[in-house]
Write a protein that holds these residues in place. Structure first.
Motif, PDB file in Angstrom:
ATOM      1  N   GLU A 378       0.856  -1.172   0.000  1.00 42.63           N
ATOM      2  CA  GLU A 378       0.000   0.000   0.000  1.00 42.63           C
ATOM      3  C   GLU A 378       0.901   1.233   0.000  1.00 42.63           C
ATOM      4  OE1 GLU A 378      -2.940   0.071   3.002  1.00 42.63           O
ATOM      5  OE2 GLU A 378      -3.842  -1.840   2.433  1.00 42.63           O
ATOM      6  N   ILE A 379       1.033   1.852  -1.148  1.00 36.85           N
ATOM      7  CA  ILE A 379       1.911   3.015  -1.289  1.00 36.85           C
ATOM      8  C   ILE A 379       1.121   4.263  -0.925  1.00 36.85           C
ATOM      9  CG2 ILE A 379       3.374   4.311  -2.879  1.00 36.85           C
ATOM     10  CD1 ILE A 379       3.677   1.783  -4.533  1.00 36.85           C
ATOM     11  N   THR A 380       1.634   5.021   0.043  1.00 35.96           N
ATOM     12  CA  THR A 380       0.929   6.207   0.524  1.00 35.96           C
ATOM     13  C   THR A 380       1.128   7.379  -0.435  1.00 35.96           C
ATOM     14  OG1 THR A 380       2.812   6.989   1.835  1.00 35.96           O
ATOM     15  CG2 THR A 380       1.286   5.440   2.889  1.00 35.96           C
ATOM     16  N   GLU A 381       0.271   8.398  -0.265  1.00 34.54           N
ATOM     17  CA  GLU A 381       0.398   9.609  -1.075  1.00 34.54           C
ATOM     18  C   GLU A 381       1.733  10.292  -0.820  1.00 34.54           C
ATOM     19  OE1 GLU A 381      -1.545  10.784  -3.377  1.00 34.54           O
ATOM     20  OE2 GLU A 381      -3.062   9.208  -3.200  1.00 34.54           O
ATOM     21  N   TYR A 388       7.924  11.516  -6.916  1.00 28.42           N
ATOM     22  CA  TYR A 388       7.927  12.649  -7.855  1.00 28.42           C
ATOM     23  C   TYR A 388       9.082  13.597  -7.550  1.00 28.42           C
ATOM     24  CZ  TYR A 388       3.408  11.642 -10.045  1.00 28.42           C
ATOM     25  OH  TYR A 388       2.399  11.088 -10.781  1.00 28.42           O
ATOM     26  N   MET A 389       9.374  13.788  -6.259  1.00 30.61           N
ATOM     27  CA  MET A 389      10.414  14.729  -5.863  1.00 30.61           C
ATOM     28  C   MET A 389      11.814  14.155  -6.038  1.00 30.61           C
ATOM     29  SD  MET A 389       8.789  17.423  -5.010  1.00 30.61           S
ATOM     30  CE  MET A 389      10.067  18.364  -4.183  1.00 30.61           C
ATOM     31  N   SER A 390      11.925  12.846  -6.334  1.00 28.81           N
ATOM     32  CA  SER A 390      13.250  12.214  -6.428  1.00 28.81           C
ATOM     33  C   SER A 390      13.987  12.587  -7.706  1.00 28.81           C
ATOM     34  CB  SER A 390      13.097  10.692  -6.364  1.00 28.81           C
ATOM     35  OG  SER A 390      12.457  10.195  -7.526  1.00 28.81           O
ATOM     36  N   GLY A 391      13.307  13.255  -8.640  1.00 32.69           N
ATOM     37  CA  GLY A 391      13.956  13.619  -9.893  1.00 32.69           C
ATOM     38  C   GLY A 391      13.660  12.658 -11.025  1.00 32.69           C
TER      39      GLY A 391
END
Length: 607
Positions: A378-381, A388-391
């Motif tokens: 279960e991947i959280t928001e 997304y922020m990892s580049g």
């Protein structure tokens, strides 16, 4: 000027003092000094302070140098430089100048002399401009004006002067602003501080840098003290910051990226296996769908054949009840063949269902394994936002998130209908067994009827045959009703499985996109890791290089006056512009003069 006059006065006093104030040994002392003047003196270091005055616009006016020697042995000191005028600032000794050579007898300790060099260029070109309410204005015309004043100061290298000063000296520019005159002070890149009752604005220009400085303020009855400009070597050693914590955190970041890269590599492998399994499942589902569709398509033929048999049995039974002992048994003899054909058809149907059950079992087993293999993560928001922020490529992440949602939906749907999937195999086996049993019964009936027809006495057995046919016809109606239920079930199963198959095909497309996205994401994180793994060392190198650019602790001062001068300890520049101020009006009031004594009248001689 008043201080200079006082100095001159005391120098004159020393010259006109009566000789009786000198000691009796004065003649001997003079002779001794004359002897010593011929001895070479020694100094440990020399400092130069270059003073200059500029106009309020930055043009050079006066330049003079104060030379400071730290004399360790009294005697004759030789210095180099071309001056228009020389002044001994330490004692009354004469200073001799021959072309660019300066000689003086200096006592032990600090020795100062001044040399004027009004024709000397400074290492920096300095330009100062003024604006009033956005319009250029001559500084002399600015006196007493009101409005928004803007002062622009530009500094750059003077190419005609040794570049060592521009390359190694930091320039500090200070403006002293009176609060009664200036308000709303703005100084981009400058520091505004309190200096007594005034505000002091300070700018710093680093070595090898040109300055573009600007200050704005609202002025009332404008006046401005001279702008002070100081230049000193940027020779202090800069202690580097402790980069351990920062590089340690950066190392943790790169280690984390490496772990993510490794994890995504494993995910990529798992997704590839999942995609291959789903492709196999899609192929098996396609075969199952084709088979169940074919069975559903042949159901009508099977039902029609069963209807014909049912009608034939009913007709035979009715015919027997209406016929006499003389009845023709030709059609009856055809019954065993019809029953044998029906039994063969039932056997084929049962065989088809058995094969269908086996294929379904394999397909369902594959489907179940692949569905179970889909992770329950279960991947959280917050975790998705971190991705997304990892580049990583945002489009790839979008695909990954979309496929993750589709996989979760497919797994949830499968869990909801799994009970129905599990019921298919037993139902197929049960129907296949029933068909096999019916086929065996039909075969036995055909054999017994054929045997009975060969051996039976028509007159005696016709009644038994009629009863048997009635019973067979009645039982066959029940079989036919079951056959209709079976064909209806097959039709429903075929229609329902079309939707299931469409979902499997959609899942196959999703896992294909997931595999592509996971592969791209894996490549992206590998690239990210490769580009960041050396970042801690690169950061340290960048900081070291930055410190090295500004660390001039090994700078060795050189003379501004002459390259022949040695033992230079420091050279400093003190520059000031003319003040922009109102001219003082001379007072017409007569000052009553007091009666002066001897010393007063003596000092008046030098005013």
């Amino acid at each position: 000027m008043r201080i200079k006059r006082i100095v001159h006065v005391f120098m004159a006093i020393a010259l006109v003092l009566p000789s009786f104030l000198l000691t009796a040994t004065g003649g001997e002392r003079v002779a001794a000094e004359e002897g010593q003047s011929q001895n070479a003196g020694q100094y440990s270091s020399k400092d130069e302070v270059v003073y200059a005055t500029l106009t309020s616009s930055g043009e050079r006016q006066e330049v003079y140098v104060v030379n400071i020697f730290d004399v360790v042995e009294e005697g004759n000191i030789v210095d180099y430089g071309t001056y228009s005028n020389l002044k001994n600032l330490t004692d009354l000794s004469e200073i001799e100048q021959k072309e660019d050579t300066v000689e003086v007898t200096a006592p032990e300790g600090k020795f100062y002399y001044q040399g004027d060099k009004n024709d000397a260029d400074l290492p920096w070109d300095i330009t100062i401009s003024y604006l009033l309410d956005g319009k250029q204005i001559n500084p002399n015309e600015l006196v007493g004006k009101d409005g928004e004043v803007e002062i622009n100061i530009q500094t750059s290298a003077n190419e005609s002067v040794d570049s060592v000063f521009f390359e190694n000296y930091m320039v500090q520019i200070s403006l002293n602003l009176e609060p009664e005159i200036f308000d709303n002070i703005e100084a981009e890149d400058g520091v505004v501080a309190n200096a007594g009752k005034n505000k002091q604005v300070t700018f710093s220009v680093m070595p090898e840098q040109a300055g573009e400085l600007n200050i704005k303020a609202d002025a009332v009855d404008f006046e401005l003290e001279g702008i002070e400009i100081a230049a000193i070597p940027q020779s202090m050693a800069i202690e580097g910051p402790d980069m351990g914590e920062m590089t340690g955190e950066m190392q943790e970041l790169t280690d984390g990226i490496k772990e993510i890269s490794n994890g995504l590599g494993e995910l990529n492998s798992g997704v590839s296996e999942l995609n291959r399994g789903v492709l196999n499942l899609r192929d098996g589902s396609e075969q199952y769908k084709t088979g169940i569709s074919e069975i559903d398509g042949s159901s009508n033929e099977l039902v029609d054949a069963s209807v014909s048999i049912d009608e034939g049995l009913a007709t035979m039974s009715t015919s027997l009840s209406e016929s006499s002992g003389e009845m023709d048994l030709t059609e009856l003899k055809e019954l065993p063949g019809g029953l044998s054909q029906l039994a063969e058809g039932l056997h084929q149907a049962a065989g088809g269902l058995t094969e269908l059950s086996e294929n379904y079992t394999m397909a369902y087993s594959t489907l179940n394994d692949e569905m179970v293999a889909i992770p329950d993560y279960e991947i959280t928001e917050e975790e998705i936002e971190g991705l997304y922020m990892s580049g990583a490529d945002s489009d790839v992440v979008d695909q990954l998130v979309e496929t993750y949602a589709a996989a979760r939906t497919a797994k949830g749907t499968y869990s909801a209908v799994q009970e129905a999937f599990e019921a298919v195999e037993p139902t197929l086996n049960e129907v296949s067994g029933s068909l096999t049993e019916m086929a065996n019964t039909m075969g036995s009936m055909a054999t017994e009827i054929a045997s009975s027809l060969d051996d039976m006495d028509v007159a005696d057995s016709i009644g038994e045959l009629q009863e048997g046919l009635e019973s067979l016809s009645s039982n066959y109606k029940e079989f036919h009703a079951g056959l209709l239920s079976y064909t209806d079930g097959v039709g429903q199963l075929s229609n329902s499985y079309n939707e299931i198959h469409d979902g499997i095909v959609e899942l196959s497309g999703g896992t294909g996109g997931l595999e592509t996205g996971a592969d791209e994401l894996d490549d992206g994180t590998d690239t990210l890791y490769e580009s960041t793994k050396d970042m801690p060392e690169q950061m340290q190198e960048e900081v070291d290089q930055l410190l090295a650019d500004f660390d001039n602790s090994d700078f060795e001062a050189v003379s501004f006056v002459s390259t022949e001068n040695e033992k230079i300890n420091s050279v400093q520049f003190m520059i000031k512009t003319d003040s922009i101020e109102k001219e003082e009006q001379e007072s017409n009031e007569e000052v009553e003069e007091e009666e002066k004594g001897f010393w007063g009248r003596l000092m008046d001689l030098f005013r």
